[in-house]
Design an enzyme around this catalytic site. Structure first.
Site, mmCIF file in Angstrom:
data_model
loop_
_atom_site.group_PDB
_atom_site.id
_atom_site.type_symbol
_atom_site.label_atom_id
_atom_site.label_comp_id
_atom_site.label_asym_id
_atom_site.label_seq_id
_atom_site.Cartn_x
_atom_site.Cartn_y
_atom_site.Cartn_z
ATOM 1 N N TRP A 97 0.800 -1.235 0.000
ATOM 2 C CA TRP A 97 0.000 0.000 0.000
ATOM 3 C C TRP A 97 0.824 1.272 0.000
ATOM 4 O O TRP A 97 0.357 2.307 -0.463
ATOM 5 C CB TRP A 97 -0.941 0.010 1.216
ATOM 6 C CG TRP A 97 -0.246 0.354 2.490
ATOM 7 C CD1 TRP A 97 0.076 1.604 2.932
ATOM 8 C CD2 TRP A 97 0.243 -0.548 3.480
ATOM 9 N NE1 TRP A 97 0.736 1.532 4.127
ATOM 10 C CE2 TRP A 97 0.842 0.220 4.493
ATOM 11 C CE3 TRP A 97 0.231 -1.935 3.626
ATOM 12 C CZ2 TRP A 97 1.423 -0.348 5.618
ATOM 13 C CZ3 TRP A 97 0.797 -2.483 4.748
ATOM 14 C CH2 TRP A 97 1.388 -1.712 5.727
ATOM 15 N N ASN A 98 2.028 1.214 0.560
ATOM 16 C CA ASN A 98 2.759 2.478 0.721
ATOM 17 C C ASN A 98 3.405 2.867 -0.607
ATOM 18 O O ASN A 98 4.049 2.047 -1.243
ATOM 19 C CB ASN A 98 3.828 2.342 1.815
ATOM 20 C CG ASN A 98 4.851 1.280 1.480
ATOM 21 O OD1 ASN A 98 4.483 0.174 1.108
ATOM 22 N ND2 ASN A 98 6.105 1.590 1.597
ATOM 23 N N LYS A 115 -0.254 -5.737 -9.940
ATOM 24 C CA LYS A 115 -1.267 -5.933 -8.897
ATOM 25 C C LYS A 115 -1.107 -4.873 -7.816
ATOM 26 O O LYS A 115 -0.115 -4.843 -7.093
ATOM 27 C CB LYS A 115 -1.141 -7.318 -8.266
ATOM 28 C CG LYS A 115 -2.240 -7.557 -7.230
ATOM 29 C CD LYS A 115 -1.877 -8.634 -6.232
ATOM 30 C CE LYS A 115 -2.826 -8.647 -5.051
ATOM 31 N NZ LYS A 115 -2.943 -7.360 -4.345
ATOM 32 N N GLY A 122 6.844 -6.114 -0.507
ATOM 33 C CA GLY A 122 5.895 -6.415 0.572
ATOM 34 C C GLY A 122 6.648 -6.948 1.760
ATOM 35 O O GLY A 122 7.837 -6.674 1.922
ATOM 36 N N GLY A 123 5.955 -7.709 2.598
ATOM 37 C CA GLY A 123 6.582 -8.234 3.809
ATOM 38 C C GLY A 123 7.265 -9.574 3.552
ATOM 39 O O GLY A 123 6.918 -10.282 2.600
ATOM 40 N N GLU A 143 11.678 -6.994 -2.668
ATOM 41 C CA GLU A 143 12.049 -5.817 -1.868
ATOM 42 C C GLU A 143 11.150 -5.839 -0.632
ATOM 43 O O GLU A 143 9.949 -5.619 -0.724
ATOM 44 C CB GLU A 143 11.841 -4.552 -2.720
ATOM 45 C CG GLU A 143 12.687 -3.394 -2.255
ATOM 46 C CD GLU A 143 11.981 -2.565 -1.213
ATOM 47 O OE1 GLU A 143 12.169 -2.858 -0.008
ATOM 48 O OE2 GLU A 143 11.237 -1.651 -1.589
ATOM 49 N N LEU A 144 11.756 -6.128 0.543
ATOM 50 C CA LEU A 144 10.933 -6.541 1.683
ATOM 51 C C LEU A 144 11.070 -5.683 2.932
ATOM 52 O O LEU A 144 10.794 -6.133 4.040
ATOM 53 C CB LEU A 144 11.284 -7.994 2.034
ATOM 54 C CG LEU A 144 11.322 -8.958 0.836
ATOM 55 C CD1 LEU A 144 11.708 -10.347 1.291
ATOM 56 C CD2 LEU A 144 9.991 -8.979 0.127
ATOM 57 N N CYS A 167 9.966 1.502 3.577
ATOM 58 C CA CYS A 167 10.899 0.376 3.705
ATOM 59 C C CYS A 167 12.256 0.838 4.207
ATOM 60 O O CYS A 167 12.955 0.093 4.874
ATOM 61 C CB CYS A 167 11.013 -0.372 2.389
ATOM 62 S SG CYS A 167 11.413 0.679 1.007
ATOM 63 N N GLU A 220 9.947 -5.297 12.216
ATOM 64 C CA GLU A 220 9.674 -4.051 11.513
ATOM 65 C C GLU A 220 8.322 -3.509 11.988
ATOM 66 O O GLU A 220 7.324 -4.216 11.957
ATOM 67 C CB GLU A 220 9.633 -4.299 9.996
ATOM 68 C CG GLU A 220 9.545 -3.024 9.194
ATOM 69 C CD GLU A 220 9.518 -3.257 7.684
ATOM 70 O OE1 GLU A 220 8.979 -4.288 7.248
ATOM 71 O OE2 GLU A 220 10.014 -2.387 6.951
HETATM 72 O O1 TXE Z 1 2.091 -6.695 3.126
HETATM 73 P P1 TXE Z 1 2.010 -7.924 2.147
HETATM 74 P P2 TXE Z 1 1.216 -6.383 4.376
HETATM 75 C C1 TXE Z 1 6.100 -5.210 5.787
HETATM 76 C C2 TXE Z 1 5.668 -4.376 6.960
HETATM 77 C C3 TXE Z 1 4.246 -4.759 7.135
HETATM 78 C C4 TXE Z 1 4.272 -6.211 6.747
HETATM 79 C C5 TXE Z 1 2.967 -6.780 6.270
HETATM 80 O O2 TXE Z 1 6.416 -4.738 8.084
HETATM 81 O O3 TXE Z 1 3.815 -4.584 8.441
HETATM 82 O O4 TXE Z 1 5.200 -6.278 5.713
HETATM 83 O O5 TXE Z 1 2.364 -5.894 5.361
HETATM 84 C C6 TXE Z 1 0.062 -9.156 -1.922
HETATM 85 N N1 TXE Z 1 0.715 -14.077 -3.148
HETATM 86 N N2 TXE Z 1 6.049 -4.470 4.555
HETATM 87 O O6 TXE Z 1 0.571 -7.563 4.996
HETATM 88 O O7 TXE Z 1 1.050 -8.952 2.612
HETATM 89 C C7 TXE Z 1 -0.859 -8.164 -1.273
HETATM 90 O O8 TXE Z 1 -2.161 -8.282 -1.781
HETATM 91 C C8 TXE Z 1 0.993 -12.970 -3.848
HETATM 92 C C9 TXE Z 1 7.280 -3.954 4.067
HETATM 93 O O9 TXE Z 1 0.324 -5.334 3.928
HETATM 94 O O10 TXE Z 1 3.393 -8.338 1.893
HETATM 95 C C10 TXE Z 1 -0.157 -6.860 -1.617
HETATM 96 O O11 TXE Z 1 -0.451 -6.475 -2.951
HETATM 97 N N3 TXE Z 1 0.759 -11.727 -3.393
HETATM 98 C C11 TXE Z 1 7.166 -3.344 2.763
HETATM 99 C C12 TXE Z 1 1.325 -7.248 -1.533
HETATM 100 O O12 TXE Z 1 1.355 -8.667 -1.612
HETATM 101 C C13 TXE Z 1 0.228 -11.614 -2.170
HETATM 102 C C14 TXE Z 1 5.915 -2.900 2.256
HETATM 103 C C15 TXE Z 1 2.047 -6.810 -0.265
HETATM 104 O O13 TXE Z 1 1.327 -7.250 0.847
HETATM 105 C C16 TXE Z 1 -0.069 -12.741 -1.372
HETATM 106 C C17 TXE Z 1 4.767 -3.529 2.829
HETATM 107 C C18 TXE Z 1 0.197 -14.018 -1.921
HETATM 108 N N4 TXE Z 1 -0.050 -15.150 -1.239
HETATM 109 C C19 TXE Z 1 4.874 -4.257 3.934
HETATM 110 N N5 TXE Z 1 -0.552 -12.308 -0.193
HETATM 111 C C20 TXE Z 1 8.283 -2.648 2.108
HETATM 112 N N6 TXE Z 1 9.192 -3.351 1.473
HETATM 113 O O14 TXE Z 1 8.320 -1.441 2.063
HETATM 114 C C21 TXE Z 1 -0.568 -10.953 -0.247
HETATM 115 N N7 TXE Z 1 -0.100 -10.528 -1.434
#
Ligand code: TXE
Length: 488
Positions: A149-150, A173, A226-227, A248-249, A282, A380
């Protein structure tokens, strides 16, 4: 309520179902988002695959692709105020930040527009007579680009720019949290004139959308932000299609301040390093490592600055910290702070969610000097929470800096040039900022290792990640090839 649509194969559609998006400033629904499920995901990947294999896209020269990207950059710049307002509304990121960031996103497209026709193969001085051998850099195929989202427009630009420059096609996506700006961005893709299927923009939930997308047999590369937990699921899925991945996590980045540093400068950098984007960044400099002799003075400066920050509605130009994107994120922050206080950490400032509507949480500083096992030090937050640890010597600073499973960014503040060089060598992170923090550019590679992922975004190397090498052998002799089974 505002309504948004998916963009698949050059057309806009409503999706399998709709879900409500909450305004983080009020906690109330403001828009209906289209949900992509299996059918929509499959159609988007098929469209991208068709566009990659046939149609006008593969026949375009790299220069023509670059021109399209340049047009997109111009459209992004022109639409920046509209996109910024949408991102602010849907994610709570403050308008000051979204306006500046989206204008800069145009520069990323511009950089990759210029790079498109500079992705070159090589001629090889081969060790055989009568042979010309060279390599071609060809696009890998369909890219699944997944963003959280960010900063969705920024995080997608660092994937789309190099992927399109290389000649790939993309299913992008958007996160289910705050997808409005990316769904609106799809209209610019359409207006720029990319052929149908080259870029598809969808949103939906992890299990029903992201899961289907990342294991699709026609996906060749997954670019994920993502995470780490979700990244593991993505990598497991890539065992199905054997797609390459770049991840990039996020991080737990050390911000190291030595006693000889300019403390006022360092304090300003630390405040923006952790509290910008309400900490949902991140590269947040979330672990302050401060040399003992200046600890009290530095924390006093930080506390004063943190408490002076204007927390208010994200759409006001005067706001400095807005709400978090989701209540889920706020609950995670509250729970981690509570567990860390129980482990012996002490609050310097903040720590309590604001009462009233919206997902607000104040700038918080947590001294963990006497709480080495506090979860705040290793998990984090992805929120406006700074942890503090104290060191005496340079070696201790290095030890603490590297005491993390993450390895994304780091900051070093010191007046000593020689020390700066030693720290640059010793810190394990993808980025080291010296006497500055948070600077990024399309020209500079960015990424991490360990729990922070792998692969690099930005720079020339990122475009090469979306290519595969084809080696060509061409025999230059007119003599017939002798029958290998006739003895001579
Ligand atoms: O991210 P998710 P979340 C870290 C941060 C945060 C934690 C969880 O610590 O608190 O991750 O965040 C998609 N297969 N960061 O839960 O789940 C989802 O729909 C494929 C760090 O919001 O990782 C979204 O589009 N895709 C970070 C994307 O993954 C899937 C930024 C990211 O969501 C999926 C964000 C699956 N099985 C969170 N499940 C950074 N690098 O800056 C979900 N998604």
């Amino acid at each position: 309520m505002h309504r948004f649509q998916l963009y698949i194969d050059g057309s806009f559609e409503d999706g399998a179902a709709q879900f409500e998006s909450l305004d983080p400033a009020t906690g109330t629904p403001w828009a209906l988002m289209p949900e992509a499920r299996e059918d929509e995901v499959n159609r988007a990947v098929e469209a991208a695959h068709r566009a990659f294999r046939s149609g006008p896209w593969p026949r375009l020269t790299a220069t023509a692709r670059g021109k399209l990207l340049m047009k997109l950059a111009d459209l992004v710049l022109a639409a920046a105020p509209r996109l910024a307002a949408l991102e602010t509304r849907d994610t709570g990121k403050i308008i000051r930040e979204t306006s500046a960031q989206i204008a800069y996103v145009a520069d990323y497209y511009r950089y990759y527009a210029g790079l498109a026709d500079k992705i070159e193969g090589a001629h090889l001085p081969i060790d055989k007579p009568d042979m010309e051998v060279w390599t071609r850099r060809e696009p890998v195929g369909v890219v699944a680009a997944i963003v959280p989202w960010n900063s969705q427009l920024f995080l997608s630009a660092v994937k789309l720019g190099p992927a399109l420059a290389a000649g790939c096609t993309v299913v992008l996506k958007a996160s289910e949290d705050g997808p409005a700006p990316l769904l609106e961005f799809a209209r610019l893709i359409h207006e720029a004139g990319f052929p149908p299927g080259v870029v598809n923009v969808i949103t939906g939930f992890g299990p029903t959308c992201g899961h289907v997308l990342t294991r699709h047999p026609k996906v060749a590369h997954i670019a994920f932000t993502g995470g780490p937990g979700t990244a593991r699921a993505v990598v497991r899925n890539s065992a199905e299609n054997l797609a390459s991945t770049s991840l990039e996590l996020g991080g737990k980045s050390p911000f190291i301040v030595f006693a000889d540093a300019d403390l006022d400068s360092a304090a300003n950098a630390q405040v923006s390093g952790i509290f910008a984007a309400t900490g949902q960044s991140c590269v947040a400099g979330s672990r302050l490592l401060i040399q003992r002799s200046v600890k009290e003075a530095f924390l006093a400066k930080l506390k004063a600055k943190a408490e002076a920050i204007r927390i208010a509605a994200p759409d006001l130009m005067t706001t400095e910290v807005g709400p978090l994107c989701t209540q889920r994120q706020r609950s995670h922050i509250e729970a981690t702070i509570a567990a860390s206080l129980a482990a012996g950490a002490t609050l310097v400032t903040g720590g309590q969610a604001l009462t009233g509507p919206g997902f607000y949480f104040p700038p918080t500083i947590l001294d963990c000097s006497d709480a080495p096992n506090a979860p705040a030090l290793s998990q984090e937050f992805f929120g406006p929470v700074l942890t503090v640890l104290t060191f005496d010597t340079e070696d201790q600073a290095i030890e603490l800096a590297n005491d993390t499973q993450y390895g994304l960014a780091s900051g070093v503040f010191t007046a000593s040039l020689t020390r700066a060089h030693r720290m640059i060598r010793a810190i394990r992170a993808g980025v080291v900022w010296v006497n500055t923090y948070r600077a990024v550019s399309p020209i500079a590679p960015f990424g991490g290792h360990g729990l922070s992922g792998n692969g690099r975004e930005g720079g020339l190397a990122a475009a090469l990640d979306y290519t595969t090498t084809k080696t060509v052998w061409l025999r230059t002799s007119d003599d017939p090839i002798p029958d290998p089974f006739v003895m001579r």
